[in-house]
Scaffold this motif. Structure first.
Motif, short mmCIF file in Angstrom:
data_model
loop_
_atom_site.label_atom_id
_atom_site.label_comp_id
_atom_site.label_asym_id
_atom_site.label_seq_id
_atom_site.Cartn_x
_atom_site.Cartn_y
_atom_site.Cartn_z
N SER A 246 -44.63 23.21 2.45
CA SER A 246 -44.22 20.98 2.87
C SER A 246 -46.27 20.77 2.61
CB SER A 246 -43.67 20.75 4.16
OG SER A 246 -45.27 20.82 5.27
N THR A 247 -46.33 19.35 2.11
CA THR A 247 -47.56 18.99 2.44
C THR A 247 -47.38 17.48 3.40
OG1 THR A 247 -48.25 19.79 0.71
CG2 THR A 247 -49.40 17.60 0.76
N ILE A 248 -47.92 17.26 4.03
CA ILE A 248 -47.99 15.84 4.72
C ILE A 248 -48.56 15.05 3.38
CG2 ILE A 248 -48.97 14.49 6.10
CD1 ILE A 248 -48.72 16.91 7.97
N GLN A 249 -48.46 13.79 3.22
CA GLN A 249 -48.71 12.91 2.11
C GLN A 249 -49.17 11.48 2.76
OE1 GLN A 249 -44.72 12.13 -0.05
NE2 GLN A 249 -46.34 12.58 -1.62
N TYR A 250 -48.69 11.44 3.86
CA TYR A 250 -49.18 10.07 4.96
C TYR A 250 -49.03 10.66 6.45
CZ TYR A 250 -50.18 5.47 6.93
OH TYR A 250 -50.77 4.42 7.92
N PRO A 251 -49.93 9.98 7.36
CA PRO A 251 -51.29 9.71 7.14
C PRO A 251 -52.74 11.15 6.29
CG PRO A 251 -51.36 10.50 8.87
CD PRO A 251 -49.87 10.16 8.63
N LEU A 252 -53.17 10.19 5.74
CA LEU A 252 -54.57 11.67 4.88
C LEU A 252 -55.42 11.85 6.37
CD1 LEU A 252 -56.14 9.19 2.53
CD2 LEU A 252 -54.03 10.89 1.96
N ASP A 253 -55.97 12.96 6.36
CA ASP A 253 -56.33 14.16 7.20
C ASP A 253 -58.02 12.67 6.95
OD1 ASP A 253 -56.99 16.41 8.33
OD2 ASP A 253 -58.04 16.96 7.09
N ARG A 254 -58.33 12.38 8.62
CA ARG A 254 -59.48 12.22 8.98
C ARG A 254 -58.90 10.75 8.66
NH1 ARG A 254 -61.35 15.89 12.81
NH2 ARG A 254 -61.02 18.15 11.87
N ASP A 255 -57.76 10.55 8.42
CA ASP A 255 -57.89 8.82 8.27
C ASP A 255 -57.28 8.22 9.84
OD1 ASP A 255 -56.90 7.83 6.24
OD2 ASP A 255 -54.03 7.53 6.76
N ILE A 256 -58.15 6.81 10.23
CA ILE A 256 -58.45 6.16 11.35
C ILE A 256 -57.61 5.41 11.33
CG2 ILE A 256 -59.95 4.59 12.30
CD1 ILE A 256 -62.30 6.10 11.55
N VAL A 257 -56.69 4.96 11.61
CA VAL A 257 -55.36 4.14 12.23
C VAL A 257 -55.03 3.32 13.44
CG1 VAL A 257 -53.98 5.05 10.93
CG2 VAL A 257 -53.11 6.02 13.03
N ASP A 258 -54.88 2.46 13.98
CA ASP A 258 -54.71 1.46 14.47
C ASP A 258 -53.13 1.58 15.55
OD1 ASP A 258 -56.64 -0.52 14.03
OD2 ASP A 258 -54.86 -1.90 12.86
N THR A 259 -53.12 1.68 16.57
CA THR A 259 -51.98 1.63 18.23
C THR A 259 -51.07 1.48 17.18
OG1 THR A 259 -52.22 -0.03 18.95
CG2 THR A 259 -53.37 2.28 19.88
N GLY A 260 -49.88 1.84 17.57
CA GLY A 260 -48.55 1.41 17.35
C GLY A 260 -47.43 2.73 16.50
N LYS A 261 -46.23 2.30 16.04
CA LYS A 261 -45.76 3.27 14.90
C LYS A 261 -45.85 3.11 13.73
CE LYS A 261 -41.73 1.88 17.81
NZ LYS A 261 -39.89 1.47 17.20
N HIS A 262 -46.49 4.06 13.33
CA HIS A 262 -47.06 4.81 11.54
C HIS A 262 -45.45 5.32 11.45
CE1 HIS A 262 -51.13 3.13 11.44
NE2 HIS A 262 -50.84 3.38 13.11
N THR A 263 -45.39 6.27 10.22
CA THR A 263 -44.01 6.83 9.84
C THR A 263 -45.31 7.68 8.76
OG1 THR A 263 -42.85 5.02 8.89
CG2 THR A 263 -42.84 6.45 8.17
N ILE A 264 -44.87 9.45 9.68
CA ILE A 264 -45.70 10.08 8.62
C ILE A 264 -44.32 10.73 7.74
CG2 ILE A 264 -46.19 12.24 8.93
CD1 ILE A 264 -45.97 11.55 12.26
N ARG A 265 -45.18 10.86 6.41
CA ARG A 265 -44.05 11.13 5.17
C ARG A 265 -44.19 12.69 4.37
NH1 ARG A 265 -45.50 5.63 3.66
NH2 ARG A 265 -47.25 5.70 2.16
N GLY A 266 -43.91 13.00 3.75
CA GLY A 266 -44.25 13.84 2.79
C GLY A 266 -43.47 14.49 1.57
N VAL A 267 -43.82 16.06 1.55
CA VAL A 267 -42.59 16.16 0.79
C VAL A 267 -42.31 17.56 1.26
CG1 VAL A 267 -43.33 14.26 -1.22
CG2 VAL A 267 -44.93 17.20 -1.08
#
Length: 354
Positions: A246-267
């Motif tokens: 499997s591979t995580i497509q989002y978020p990217l490694d070393r991304d900086i994101v805001d607090t709140g809900k984020h959708t982790i996605r991949g293949v």
């Protein structure tokens, strides 16, 4: 999500080497089941082969009762089949091995997926009426070059055991995603071996030879072997079926994101069966949550996602772990081998929430 019609922002291949040309697919920015031909990864051992398309014939010979040759027109006239296939270089993710190994330092994009159309290899072998003592089918490509380790020139050649050669989804393909096969991916015809790492899927096919022995070419018995020991070749065995991965497509490694809900996605994908589940951890593997997984088909990709509320402002290590229908699960650590094949450890990225 990438919009392929956006004239401003578009993903592109990442060049790993110019000679021979080796380029990674932008796996983190592709969210459709079919990789566009322009973004399909490139893996070459030699320079692109020159040959005369106008006089092209594909022969099937040696351990057969009826040696036969096919023109392109004759191949196109035979009953065809279309199969959606993951093509993954055996060295995909090689750069992640620890200790590090020599070879092309592929990251996570030495893989692509799309629809290949062609004639089942089985059809051609049946027309040639192979001998009863046949064991393997050798496929030779037009690409060749000098190998310094052997001080000689070799064509790229691989063999398949008869059972795999006769599998109804093993194709002599001439089309990709409903378009003619691109030259840099094997035009006019290439072998497609679903479920096996892509070294088996010989490009620019020149001829097919049926043999009643084991093939011992350098791309079969030197390269594309798992060597578990650093200093010797003991316990080596061949690279064949794609490992569950499997591979995580989002978020990217070393991304900086805001607090709140984020959708982790991949293949996720596997060479034997289908993906049955993908689990996600956001705490470095301390706990796991089930992701939503689509109903992927054999030999293709499954897409997965999980929405998670990142409330604390800190660093998170996100991990993905796939399991297939044969109960093969990604291991915590990869099977280390000297040439760096088959990496399939649990995937992970680290992000910072601010």
């Amino acid at each position: 999500m990438t919009n392929e019609n956006d004239p401003i922002a578009k993903p592109s291949l990442t060049t790993k080497k110019l000679y021979p040309e080796n380029q990674e697919s932008p796996i983190h920015f592709l969210f459709n089941k079919q990789t566009p031909a322009s973004l399909f990864y490139k893996r070459n051992h030699f320079s692109y082969p020159p040959f005369n398309y106008a006089n092209f014939w594909l022969s099937v010979n040696d351990s057969v009762k009826k040696p036969i040759a096919f023109s392109i027109e004759e191949l196109l006239a035979l009953p065809s089949k279309t199969v959606e296939v993951v093509m993954e270089c055996a060295g995909n993710k090689r750069s992640l091995f620890r200790p590090k190994v020599f070879g092309e330092q592929w990251e996570k994009g030495a893989m692509s997926v799309g629809r290949f159309k062609g004639v089942p290899l089985k059809t051609l072998l049946e027309k040639a009426n192979i001998d009863s003592d046949s064991q393997e089918v050798v496929i030779e490509g037009y690409d060749d070059g000098y190998r310094s380790d052997l001080d000689n020139v070799y064509a790229y050649m691989r063999s398949l055991p008869l059972k795999k050669a006769l599998h109804p989804d093993t194709l002599i393909a001439y089309s990709y995603n409903d378009q003619p096969l691109p030259f840099k991916h094997g035009y006019p015809i290439r072998l497609v071996v679903p479920g096996w790492y892509a070294m088996a899927s010989v490009k620019w096919v020149k001829q097919i030879t049926v043999i009643s022995a084991s093939f011992a070419g350098p791309f079969q018995t030197i390269d594309y072997m798992y060597y578990p020991n650093q200093d010797n070749d003991e316990d080596a065995f061949p690279v064949t079926t794609i490992n569950v991965n499997s591979t995580i497509q989002y978020p990217l490694d070393r991304d900086i994101v805001d607090t709140g809900k984020h959708t982790i996605r991949g293949v996720a994908w596997t060479g034997d069966g289908v993906i049955k589940k993908v689990e996600i951890s956001v705490d470095g593997g301390e706990s796991w949550m089930p992701a939503s997984v689509d109903n992927g088909q054999e030999f293709s990709l499954s897409q997965w996602s999980l929405t998670y509320p990142f409330t604390a402002k800190k660093e998170y290590t996100i991990m993905s772990r796939a399991t297939d229908s044969n109960k093969r699960t990604q291991p915590e650590t990869p099977f280390w081998n000297r040439k760096g094949y088959g990496y399939n450890a649990v995937d992970q990225v680290t992000i910072k929430v601010e």
